[in-house]
Structure formats: C-alpha cells, structure tokens
Design a protein around this motif. Structure first.
Motif, PDB file in Angstrom:
ATOM      1  N   ASP A 190     -19.348 -24.654  24.959  1.00 36.64           N
ATOM      2  CA  ASP A 190     -19.792 -25.752  24.099  1.00 36.64           C
ATOM      3  C   ASP A 190     -21.243 -26.106  24.374  1.00 36.64           C
ATOM      4  N   LEU A 191     -21.610 -26.132  25.646  1.00 34.29           N
ATOM      5  CA  LEU A 191     -22.988 -26.430  26.007  1.00 34.29           C
ATOM      6  C   LEU A 191     -23.926 -25.343  25.506  1.00 34.29           C
ATOM      7  N   THR A 192     -23.494 -24.087  25.613  1.00 33.45           N
ATOM      8  CA  THR A 192     -24.321 -22.977  25.129  1.00 33.45           C
ATOM      9  C   THR A 192     -24.650 -23.151  23.650  1.00 33.45           C
ATOM     10  N   LEU A 193     -23.640 -23.491  22.854  1.00 37.60           N
ATOM     11  CA  LEU A 193     -23.869 -23.686  21.421  1.00 37.60           C
ATOM     12  C   LEU A 193     -24.812 -24.857  21.179  1.00 37.60           C
ATOM     13  N   ARG A 194     -24.590 -25.970  21.880  1.00 35.17           N
ATOM     14  CA  ARG A 194     -25.436 -27.150  21.676  1.00 35.17           C
ATOM     15  C   ARG A 194     -26.890 -26.870  22.050  1.00 35.17           C
ATOM     16  N   VAL A 195     -27.095 -26.145  23.146  1.00 27.74           N
ATOM     17  CA  VAL A 195     -28.458 -25.813  23.559  1.00 27.74           C
ATOM     18  C   VAL A 195     -29.130 -24.928  22.504  1.00 27.74           C
ATOM     19  N   MET A 196     -28.414 -23.901  22.029  1.00 30.43           N
ATOM     20  CA  MET A 196     -29.008 -23.010  21.027  1.00 30.43           C
ATOM     21  C   MET A 196     -29.365 -23.758  19.749  1.00 30.43           C
ATOM     22  N   GLN A 197     -28.551 -24.754  19.392  1.00 22.87           N
ATOM     23  CA  GLN A 197     -28.828 -25.523  18.183  1.00 22.87           C
ATOM     24  C   GLN A 197     -30.097 -26.363  18.301  1.00 22.87           C
ATOM     25  N   ARG A 198     -30.566 -26.584  19.528  1.00 24.65           N
ATOM     26  CA  ARG A 198     -31.758 -27.419  19.743  1.00 24.65           C
ATOM     27  C   ARG A 198     -32.995 -26.598  20.087  1.00 24.65           C
ATOM     28  N   THR A 199     -32.877 -25.283  20.050  1.00 19.52           N
ATOM     29  CA  THR A 199     -33.988 -24.416  20.417  1.00 19.52           C
ATOM     30  C   THR A 199     -34.456 -23.609  19.207  1.00 19.52           C
ATOM     31  N   PRO A 200     -35.577 -22.890  19.333  1.00 20.66           N
ATOM     32  CA  PRO A 200     -36.022 -22.037  18.223  1.00 20.66           C
ATOM     33  C   PRO A 200     -35.027 -20.938  17.849  1.00 20.66           C
ATOM     34  N   ALA A 201     -33.984 -20.747  18.647  1.00 21.01           N
ATOM     35  CA  ALA A 201     -32.945 -19.770  18.293  1.00 21.01           C
ATOM     36  C   ALA A 201     -32.081 -20.253  17.139  1.00 21.01           C
ATOM     37  N   TYR A 202     -32.232 -21.494  16.748  1.00 16.63           N
ATOM     38  CA  TYR A 202     -31.321 -22.116  15.770  1.00 16.63           C
ATOM     39  C   TYR A 202     -31.282 -21.383  14.434  1.00 16.63           C
ATOM     40  N   SER A 203     -30.088 -21.284  13.880  1.00 19.30           N
ATOM     41  CA  SER A 203     -29.878 -20.905  12.486  1.00 19.30           C
ATOM     42  C   SER A 203     -28.691 -21.713  11.968  1.00 19.30           C
ATOM     43  N   ARG A 204     -28.595 -21.832  10.650  1.00 19.52           N
ATOM     44  CA  ARG A 204     -27.484 -22.599  10.077  1.00 19.52           C
ATOM     45  C   ARG A 204     -26.140 -21.963  10.377  1.00 19.52           C
ATOM     46  N   ALA A 205     -26.141 -20.681  10.712  1.00 16.98           N
ATOM     47  CA  ALA A 205     -24.884 -20.030  11.094  1.00 16.98           C
ATOM     48  C   ALA A 205     -24.241 -20.744  12.275  1.00 16.98           C
ATOM     49  N   MET A 206     -25.039 -21.343  13.127  1.00 13.21           N
ATOM     50  CA  MET A 206     -24.494 -22.070  14.277  1.00 13.21           C
ATOM     51  C   MET A 206     -23.681 -23.274  13.837  1.00 13.21           C
ATOM     52  N   ASP A 207     -24.150 -23.963  12.803  1.00 15.86           N
ATOM     53  CA  ASP A 207     -23.432 -25.132  12.301  1.00 15.86           C
ATOM     54  C   ASP A 207     -22.159 -24.737  11.562  1.00 15.86           C
ATOM     55  N   VAL A 208     -22.241 -23.642  10.820  1.00 16.86           N
ATOM     56  CA  VAL A 208     -21.126 -23.245   9.954  1.00 16.86           C
ATOM     57  C   VAL A 208     -20.071 -22.440  10.715  1.00 16.86           C
ATOM     58  N   LYS A 209     -20.510 -21.587  11.656  1.00 19.99           N
ATOM     59  CA  LYS A 209     -19.585 -20.656  12.309  1.00 19.99           C
ATOM     60  C   LYS A 209     -19.418 -20.880  13.803  1.00 19.99           C
ATOM     61  N   GLY A 210     -20.291 -21.673  14.410  1.00 20.75           N
ATOM     62  CA  GLY A 210     -20.244 -21.826  15.858  1.00 20.75           C
ATOM     63  C   GLY A 210     -18.913 -22.312  16.391  1.00 20.75           C
ATOM     64  N   GLU A 211     -18.388 -23.376  15.817  1.00 21.76           N
ATOM     65  CA  GLU A 211     -17.116 -23.932  16.287  1.00 21.76           C
ATOM     66  C   GLU A 211     -15.969 -22.962  16.042  1.00 21.76           C
ATOM     67  N   LYS A 212     -15.988 -22.274  14.917  1.00 25.81           N
ATOM     68  CA  LYS A 212     -14.929 -21.305  14.629  1.00 25.81           C
ATOM     69  C   LYS A 212     -14.908 -20.217  15.697  1.00 25.81           C
ATOM     70  N   MET A 213     -16.100 -19.755  16.085  1.00 24.98           N
ATOM     71  CA  MET A 213     -16.177 -18.717  17.109  1.00 24.98           C
ATOM     72  C   MET A 213     -15.706 -19.243  18.462  1.00 24.98           C
ATOM     73  N   LEU A 214     -16.140 -20.448  18.834  1.00 24.36           N
ATOM     74  CA  LEU A 214     -15.763 -20.997  20.134  1.00 24.36           C
ATOM     75  C   LEU A 214     -14.260 -21.199  20.249  1.00 24.36           C
ATOM     76  N   ARG A 215     -13.638 -21.666  19.168  1.00 20.51           N
ATOM     77  CA  ARG A 215     -12.206 -21.994  19.184  1.00 20.51           C
ATOM     78  C   ARG A 215     -11.328 -20.820  18.777  1.00 20.51           C
ATOM     79  N   SER A 216     -11.946 -19.702  18.402  1.00 24.74           N
ATOM     80  CA  SER A 216     -11.189 -18.554  17.865  1.00 24.74           C
ATOM     81  C   SER A 216     -10.281 -19.006  16.733  1.00 24.74           C
ATOM     82  N   GLU A 217     -10.831 -19.822  15.863  1.00 23.09           N
ATOM     83  CA  GLU A 217     -10.108 -20.367  14.714  1.00 23.09           C
ATOM     84  C   GLU A 217     -10.702 -19.704  13.482  1.00 23.09           C
TER      85      GLU A 217
END
Length: 299
Positions: A204-231
């Motif tokens: 969860d921290l990894t995703l939050r950090v990436m969302q606040r860095t130049p690595a950010y893309s909207r894919a993180m908002d749309v798919k990040g939680e699905k990937m983390l939860r395997s949902e």
C-alpha cells in the motif's frame, strides 16, 4: 425517470456487454430512448432493467433507428452485423462504431457503407466501462465532419471530451496509439508493484509513494487497488487488450517501426491468457509478473 430526450428518436445499441451496458446507462440517464440487442440474454435483461427496450435481432434495431451505436468485440463482429443487415441498413443512417478494430477494415467498411448511402463513424473510446459510466471517458471519432456534428449530442453523453480525428479509420488508429501507452503504463505499474512486494516493501505504501512521484500515471488510480488486492472483476477484459496489442504490432510492422516494448507486453498478456486470466480485468497481468500464473484462475 427522466422525460424522453427532446428528439424523441430512439438511439440503437448493438452489443450490451461491459461497454455497451455502460453506454446504455449514460444515454438512458440523459433521457434518450434506447433500443438494443445482444446475443447474451443476461445482458439484455440488465439493459431492460435500466430502462432500455430490448429487441430480438440486430436488424430489428437497425429498422427502428437512424443512429445506431455498435459495441462489439472486434471488427469481425462488426462486419458480420453489416453483412447480415440486409435492407434494415438503409440510406441516411449513421453507424457509430465504438469497437477497437483494425483501421484497414474500418476504412474499407466506411467506403462500402457510403455506397449504400450509410454514414460510418469509427468512434473509439479511451476509458473502461467504469470510466464511461462515470462520464470520464474520451471519444475519438474518425469520419465526415457533418456526421460528427450530427452526433454531437450522443458523444457529449458518452464522454467528457470528444475529438474529431479526421477521415474514416483515424479514430481506430488514435485508439490504438492511446491504448499502447495506457497498456504499457499498466504493465509498468504491475511490474513495479510486483518488485516492491518481492523485496519486502509495504504494498500500500509503495502505491501511495508512486502516486506522489514523477512515476505517476492514471493507471495507478484506476488499477492500483485491483492489483494490490488481486481483485480482478473486469472493467476491461485482459483478452480484449491482447487483441488490441496484436493490432498495434501489425500497424507498427506496416509502418516499419520497431515496437520492442509492445512485443514484450504481448508476451506477458499471452502468458496470462494461457493461464486462464483472459476473461478477468486487464490488471490481472500482474499475476504473470508475480510469477503466480501456475496458480492462476479466478480469485
């Protein structure tokens, strides 16, 4: 329920699956009268529950409507609908094809329909079904400017912004270009999350950090939680994106352009599909990058 759209003329919708169902929801909420059909009775039942009028065949829809939206898996199904339409497809109609298809057959179909007096728009959608339902998608339309303007009321409902990309086929081309970047953003996110997990970082921290860095893309908002939860309940199915990636690679080959990243992406998606993940959300490609495809299946 809202009163009918001022035109009171029905909009046709052929294909009521994930994306077609989202189109129906948007149009009905805006007050359009919508008639549609699908080969899946479950999709038809859901459409009726939303307030749509389900008809028996594609020809029935074409006979009722001057403007008809196609939401089908590929250009092959689109060609089949047109081939079987007979006299139901008539002069003066506008076909709005939202399918992500091969641009070359798309251009050929536009020419074929023009001979019959039917106008064809390749109106591709950037965004998954959930984004369409939320009004957050972008519409990219190839075809004549006059027909594009005549369908402005429909496009305004289907997306938050609409672009006229040029002649027939350019909507399909633009969709493949945008999907190329979107898909690679998603794959990079999956590989980054998989690496973070493998080396002991808090996911969860990894995703939050990436969302606040130049690595950010909207894919993180749309798919990040699905990937983390395997949902992986599907907003957009993995096999559909694999189909798109194969089309991208064909276009690149025709243009003489090396597509190294997309070729690697295709291999990941093909491994995921072979492991039984094709019907799941395209975020399920993370299972390949986690090395979990031997245990693949619906979570």
């Amino acid at each position: 329920m809202m009163s009918p759209h001022p035109s009171a003329l029905p909009i046709g919708l052929i294909g009521l699956g994930l994306m077609g169902g989202a189109f129906a929801a948007r149009l009905l909420r805006a007050g359009f009268v919508v008639v549609g059909c699908d080969i899946d009775p479950t999709c038809c039942a859901a459409f009726v529950k939303q307030g749509g009028d389900s008809l028996g065949t594609t020809a029935d829809v074409l006979r009722r409507c001057d403007r008809v939206i196609l939401s089908l898996p590929s250009h092959r199904e689109v060609a089949q609908v047109v081939a079987e339409s007979g006299e139901a497809l008539r002069r003066g109609q506008i076909i709005i094809d939202t399918t992500t298809g091969d641009p070359e057959p798309t251009e050929a179909l536009a020419r074929e329909l023009a001979v019959r007096g039917v106008t064809y728009l390749d109106a591709t959608i950037s965004g998954n079904s959930a984004q369409v339902r939320d009004g957050a998608a972008v519409v990219m339309v190839g075809g004549g400017a006059e027909a594009f303007a005549a369908c402005g009321d429909v496009f305004a409902v289907l997306g938050q912004e609409t672009f006229h990309t040029g002649a027939s086929g350019t909507g399909a081309k633009m969709k493949l270009v945008t999907n190329l970047v979107l898909g690679l953003n998603r794959a990079a996110l999956a590989e980054g999350l998989a690496l973070g997990e493998a080396i002991g970082l808090d996911p969860d921290l990894t995703l939050r950090v990436m969302q606040r860095t130049p690595a950010y893309s909207r894919a993180m908002d749309v798919k990040g939680e699905k990937m983390l939860r395997s949902e992986f309940s599907p907003d957009a199915r993995l096999s559909q994106h694999l189909k798109d990636v194969r089309l991208m690679l064909e276009l690149g080959e025709q243009a003489g352009l090396p597509m190294t990243l997309s070729a690697a992406h295709r291999e990941i998606l093909e491994e995921a599909e072979a492991a039984g993940l094709g019907a799941l959300d395209n975020s399920a490609l993370i299972q390949v990058l986690r090395g979990l495809t031997a245990k693949a299946g619906r979570p």
